[in-house]
Every structure is written in structure tokens, then in C-alpha cells.
Scaffold this motif. Structure first.
Motif, PDB file in Angstrom:
ATOM      1  N   GLN A  51       0.824  -1.202   0.000  1.00 39.77           N
ATOM      2  CA  GLN A  51       0.000   0.000   0.000  1.00 39.77           C
ATOM      3  C   GLN A  51       0.859   1.253   0.000  1.00 39.77           C
ATOM      4  OE1 GLN A  51      -2.497  -0.799   3.369  1.00 39.77           O
ATOM      5  NE2 GLN A  51      -4.181  -1.434   2.051  1.00 39.77           N
ATOM      6  N   MET A  52       2.050   1.187   0.574  1.00 33.82           N
ATOM      7  CA  MET A  52       2.947   2.343   0.540  1.00 33.82           C
ATOM      8  C   MET A  52       3.392   2.648  -0.893  1.00 33.82           C
ATOM      9  SD  MET A  52       3.364   3.724   3.481  1.00 33.82           S
ATOM     10  CE  MET A  52       1.659   3.417   3.823  1.00 33.82           C
ATOM     11  N   PHE A  53       3.499   1.615  -1.719  1.00 25.83           N
ATOM     12  CA  PHE A  53       3.890   1.841  -3.111  1.00 25.83           C
ATOM     13  C   PHE A  53       2.812   2.622  -3.871  1.00 25.83           C
ATOM     14  CE2 PHE A  53       6.960  -1.650  -2.538  1.00 25.83           C
ATOM     15  CZ  PHE A  53       8.064  -1.039  -3.093  1.00 25.83           C
ATOM     16  N   GLN A  54       1.593   2.604  -3.400  1.00 24.47           N
ATOM     17  CA  GLN A  54       0.538   3.341  -4.085  1.00 24.47           C
ATOM     18  C   GLN A  54       0.733   4.846  -3.981  1.00 24.47           C
ATOM     19  OE1 GLN A  54      -3.176   1.945  -2.547  1.00 24.47           O
ATOM     20  NE2 GLN A  54      -3.233   0.224  -3.949  1.00 24.47           N
ATOM     21  N   TYR A  55       1.486   5.283  -2.997  1.00 27.99           N
ATOM     22  CA  TYR A  55       1.729   6.719  -2.860  1.00 27.99           C
ATOM     23  C   TYR A  55       2.790   7.222  -3.827  1.00 27.99           C
ATOM     24  CZ  TYR A  55      -1.139   6.659   1.313  1.00 27.99           C
ATOM     25  OH  TYR A  55      -2.193   6.541   2.173  1.00 27.99           O
ATOM     26  N   SER A  56       3.450   6.336  -4.532  1.00 28.48           N
ATOM     27  CA  SER A  56       4.526   6.775  -5.428  1.00 28.48           C
ATOM     28  C   SER A  56       3.999   7.594  -6.603  1.00 28.48           C
ATOM     29  CB  SER A  56       5.328   5.582  -5.924  1.00 28.48           C
ATOM     30  OG  SER A  56       4.528   4.758  -6.713  1.00 28.48           O
ATOM     31  N   TRP A  57       2.749   7.396  -7.002  1.00 28.09           N
ATOM     32  CA  TRP A  57       2.219   8.232  -8.084  1.00 28.09           C
ATOM     33  C   TRP A  57       2.104   9.686  -7.614  1.00 28.09           C
ATOM     34  CZ3 TRP A  57      -2.009  11.233  -7.598  1.00 28.09           C
ATOM     35  CH2 TRP A  57      -2.881  10.946  -6.542  1.00 28.09           C
ATOM     36  N   ALA A  58       1.802   9.886  -6.331  1.00 30.74           N
ATOM     37  CA  ALA A  58       1.739  11.253  -5.813  1.00 30.74           C
ATOM     38  C   ALA A  58       3.138  11.858  -5.757  1.00 30.74           C
ATOM     39  CB  ALA A  58       1.094  11.268  -4.433  1.00 30.74           C
ATOM     40  N   ILE A  59       4.120  11.052  -5.385  1.00 32.79           N
ATOM     41  CA  ILE A  59       5.500  11.533  -5.373  1.00 32.79           C
ATOM     42  C   ILE A  59       5.936  11.893  -6.783  1.00 32.79           C
ATOM     43  CG2 ILE A  59       7.894  10.855  -4.890  1.00 32.79           C
ATOM     44  CD1 ILE A  59       6.727   9.111  -2.612  1.00 32.79           C
ATOM     45  N   ARG A  60       5.474  11.122  -7.751  1.00 41.76           N
ATOM     46  CA  ARG A  60       5.804  11.410  -9.155  1.00 41.76           C
ATOM     47  C   ARG A  60       5.249  12.767  -9.571  1.00 41.76           C
ATOM     48  NH1 ARG A  60       3.155   8.992 -14.387  1.00 41.76           N
ATOM     49  NH2 ARG A  60       4.655   9.681 -15.914  1.00 41.76           N
ATOM     50  N   GLU A  61       4.039  13.089  -9.122  1.00 39.61           N
ATOM     51  CA  GLU A  61       3.453  14.389  -9.458  1.00 39.61           C
ATOM     52  C   GLU A  61       4.195  15.535  -8.780  1.00 39.61           C
ATOM     53  OE1 GLU A  61       1.075  15.322 -11.565  1.00 39.61           O
ATOM     54  OE2 GLU A  61       0.879  13.256 -12.252  1.00 39.61           O
ATOM     55  N   ILE A  62       4.641  15.306  -7.546  1.00 39.97           N
ATOM     56  CA  ILE A  62       5.353  16.362  -6.818  1.00 39.97           C
ATOM     57  C   ILE A  62       6.733  16.600  -7.418  1.00 39.97           C
ATOM     58  CG2 ILE A  62       6.367  16.966  -4.583  1.00 39.97           C
ATOM     59  CD1 ILE A  62       4.020  15.365  -3.313  1.00 39.97           C
ATOM     60  N   VAL A  63       7.459  15.535  -7.698  1.00 38.49           N
ATOM     61  CA  VAL A  63       8.807  15.649  -8.247  1.00 38.49           C
ATOM     62  C   VAL A  63       8.756  16.181  -9.667  1.00 38.49           C
ATOM     63  CG1 VAL A  63      10.813  14.294  -8.968  1.00 38.49           C
ATOM     64  CG2 VAL A  63       9.752  13.860  -6.769  1.00 38.49           C
ATOM     65  N   GLY A  64       7.773  15.756 -10.410  1.00 37.07           N
ATOM     66  CA  GLY A  64       7.662  16.148 -11.812  1.00 37.07           C
ATOM     67  C   GLY A  64       7.842  14.934 -12.692  1.00 37.07           C
ATOM     68  N   ARG A  65       7.036  14.872 -13.713  1.00 32.13           N
ATOM     69  CA  ARG A  65       7.074  13.697 -14.584  1.00 32.13           C
ATOM     70  C   ARG A  65       8.384  13.588 -15.351  1.00 32.13           C
ATOM     71  NH1 ARG A  65       1.322  12.000 -16.453  1.00 32.13           N
ATOM     72  NH2 ARG A  65       0.092  12.797 -14.742  1.00 32.13           N
ATOM     73  N   ASP A  66       9.006  14.735 -15.628  1.00 36.32           N
ATOM     74  CA  ASP A  66      10.253  14.703 -16.399  1.00 36.32           C
ATOM     75  C   ASP A  66      11.437  14.208 -15.569  1.00 36.32           C
ATOM     76  OD1 ASP A  66       8.860  15.712 -18.545  1.00 36.32           O
ATOM     77  OD2 ASP A  66       9.343  17.799 -18.053  1.00 36.32           O
ATOM     78  N   SER A  67      11.456  14.530 -14.287  1.00 36.32           N
ATOM     79  CA  SER A  67      12.601  14.153 -13.463  1.00 36.32           C
ATOM     80  C   SER A  67      12.367  12.883 -12.649  1.00 36.32           C
ATOM     81  CB  SER A  67      12.969  15.297 -12.513  1.00 36.32           C
ATOM     82  OG  SER A  67      11.862  15.627 -11.709  1.00 36.32           O
ATOM     83  N   PHE A  68      11.173  12.302 -12.730  1.00 33.58           N
ATOM     84  CA  PHE A  68      10.899  11.053 -12.011  1.00 33.58           C
ATOM     85  C   PHE A  68      11.546   9.907 -12.774  1.00 33.58           C
ATOM     86  CE2 PHE A  68       8.259   7.522 -10.461  1.00 33.58           C
ATOM     87  CZ  PHE A  68       8.274   7.791  -9.103  1.00 33.58           C
ATOM     88  N   PRO A  69      12.274   9.017 -12.098  1.00 31.05           N
ATOM     89  CA  PRO A  69      12.987   7.952 -12.816  1.00 31.05           C
ATOM     90  C   PRO A  69      12.028   6.999 -13.555  1.00 31.05           C
ATOM     91  CG  PRO A  69      13.606   8.004 -10.483  1.00 31.05           C
ATOM     92  CD  PRO A  69      12.507   8.988 -10.674  1.00 31.05           C
ATOM     93  N   CYS A  70      12.292   6.800 -14.815  1.00 36.20           N
ATOM     94  CA  CYS A  70      11.446   5.922 -15.626  1.00 36.20           C
ATOM     95  C   CYS A  70      11.528   4.474 -15.159  1.00 36.20           C
ATOM     96  CB  CYS A  70      11.843   5.995 -17.094  1.00 36.20           C
ATOM     97  SG  CYS A  70      11.337   7.518 -17.887  1.00 36.20           S
ATOM     98  N   VAL A  71      12.701   4.067 -14.691  1.00 35.21           N
ATOM     99  CA  VAL A  71      12.860   2.688 -14.232  1.00 35.21           C
ATOM    100  C   VAL A  71      11.926   2.427 -13.056  1.00 35.21           C
ATOM    101  CG1 VAL A  71      14.497   1.055 -13.233  1.00 35.21           C
ATOM    102  CG2 VAL A  71      15.231   2.592 -15.032  1.00 35.21           C
ATOM    103  N   TRP A  72      11.826   3.382 -12.147  1.00 36.81           N
ATOM    104  CA  TRP A  72      10.933   3.223 -10.996  1.00 36.81           C
ATOM    105  C   TRP A  72       9.483   3.169 -11.455  1.00 36.81           C
ATOM    106  CZ3 TRP A  72      10.958   1.622  -6.273  1.00 36.81           C
ATOM    107  CH2 TRP A  72       9.897   1.913  -5.442  1.00 36.81           C
ATOM    108  N   GLN A  73       9.116   4.033 -12.400  1.00 39.12           N
ATOM    109  CA  GLN A  73       7.744   4.057 -12.900  1.00 39.12           C
ATOM    110  C   GLN A  73       7.385   2.749 -13.600  1.00 39.12           C
ATOM    111  OE1 GLN A  73       5.397   6.222 -12.362  1.00 39.12           O
ATOM    112  NE2 GLN A  73       3.898   5.261 -13.676  1.00 39.12           N
ATOM    113  N   LEU A  74       8.303   2.207 -14.373  1.00 42.02           N
ATOM    114  CA  LEU A  74       8.032   0.963 -15.086  1.00 42.02           C
ATOM    115  C   LEU A  74       7.991  -0.242 -14.139  1.00 42.02           C
ATOM    116  CD1 LEU A  74      10.215   1.462 -18.279  1.00 42.02           C
ATOM    117  CD2 LEU A  74       7.733   1.550 -18.098  1.00 42.02           C
TER     118      LEU A  74
END
Length: 124
Positions: A51-74
Motif C-alpha cells: 500500500q505504501m507503493f501506491q503513494y509513489s504516483w503522488a511523489i511522481r506528481e510532486i517531483v515532476g514527470r520529467d525528473s521522475f525515474p522511468c525505471v521506478w515508474q516501469l
């Protein structure tokens, strides 16, 4: 944009502390409560981490889609499946095996009249 960043911060600031509070409450309460104590603690921890991993999409929005690591997103989908679908699948398998075992035990009756006490005979 900025609206998504504000919503993401709001969700993290409200959701994460509530989530952590209830998990800590559960862990402390499980030591005192018979019904909560019977639950499988490692499975609960595994599900909480998922369930903690579900918050990573919010972290992605805060950090920015361009600077969020693609490997983590995939790899996020793999982590979510591993931490959230696996406990559900394991619970389902355990439940099915418990039903089959109970049915097997119910199909036998224990013969307590004999001196051995542990001998059982099939119904028939």
C-alpha cells in the motif's frame, strides 16, 4: 501542472499519516486482541508495504514527470503486483486448502470406543 501537484501533496499529507497511524494501531492491538492476533502478521506487513507503493504516483506528481525515474515508474506495477496481489493469492490458496482439509477430516469419524483412541474409521 500545479493543480496536480497540490492534490498530490494534499493526499500525501493526509493519507500517509492516517495510513501509518492505523497500521501502528493494528500492530499494537494485535498483541492484545485474540481475533487480530490470529491474523498472519508477515502477510499484513507485506500488504502494508504494498500500500505504501501506491503513494509513489503522488511523489511522481510532486517531483515532476520529467525528473521522475522511468525505471521506478516501469517497475512500479511489478512491485504493486508482488506486494498486493501476492498476499491475496496466498490467502485464497490457504483458504482453499483449509476447506479441503476440513472436508477430509469431516469425512472420517474417530473411533473413541477402542483403547487406542487415535484410530479412525471411514464413514460408510
Amino acid at each position: 501542472g500545479d493543480a496536480n501537484k497540490g492534490i498530490a501533496i494534499l493526499i500525501l499529507v493526509t493519507g500517509l499519516p492516517i495510513h501509518i497511524f492505523f497500521f501502528v494501531w493494528y500492530v499494537k492491538r494485535a498483541k492484545e486482541s485474540f481475533f487480530l492476533g490470529r491474523r498472519n502478521q508477515p502477510m499484513m506487513i507485506l500488504f502494508f508495504v504494498g500500500q505504501m507503493f501506491q503513494y509513489s504516483w503522488a511523489i511522481r506528481e510532486i517531483v515532476g514527470r520529467d525528473s521522475f525515474p522511468c525505471v521506478w515508474q516501469l517497475s512500479l506495477w511489478i512491485w504493486l503486483l508482488g506486494f498486493q496481489a501476492a498476499p491475496l493469492a496466498i490467502r485464497s490458496i490457504l483458504f482453499y486448502n483449509r476447506l479441503k482439509f476440513n472436508k477430509l477430516v469431516a469425512s472420517h469419524k474417530f473411533d473413541l470406543a477402542t483403547t487406542s483412541g487415535g484410530v479412525y474409521a471411514e464413514n460408510g
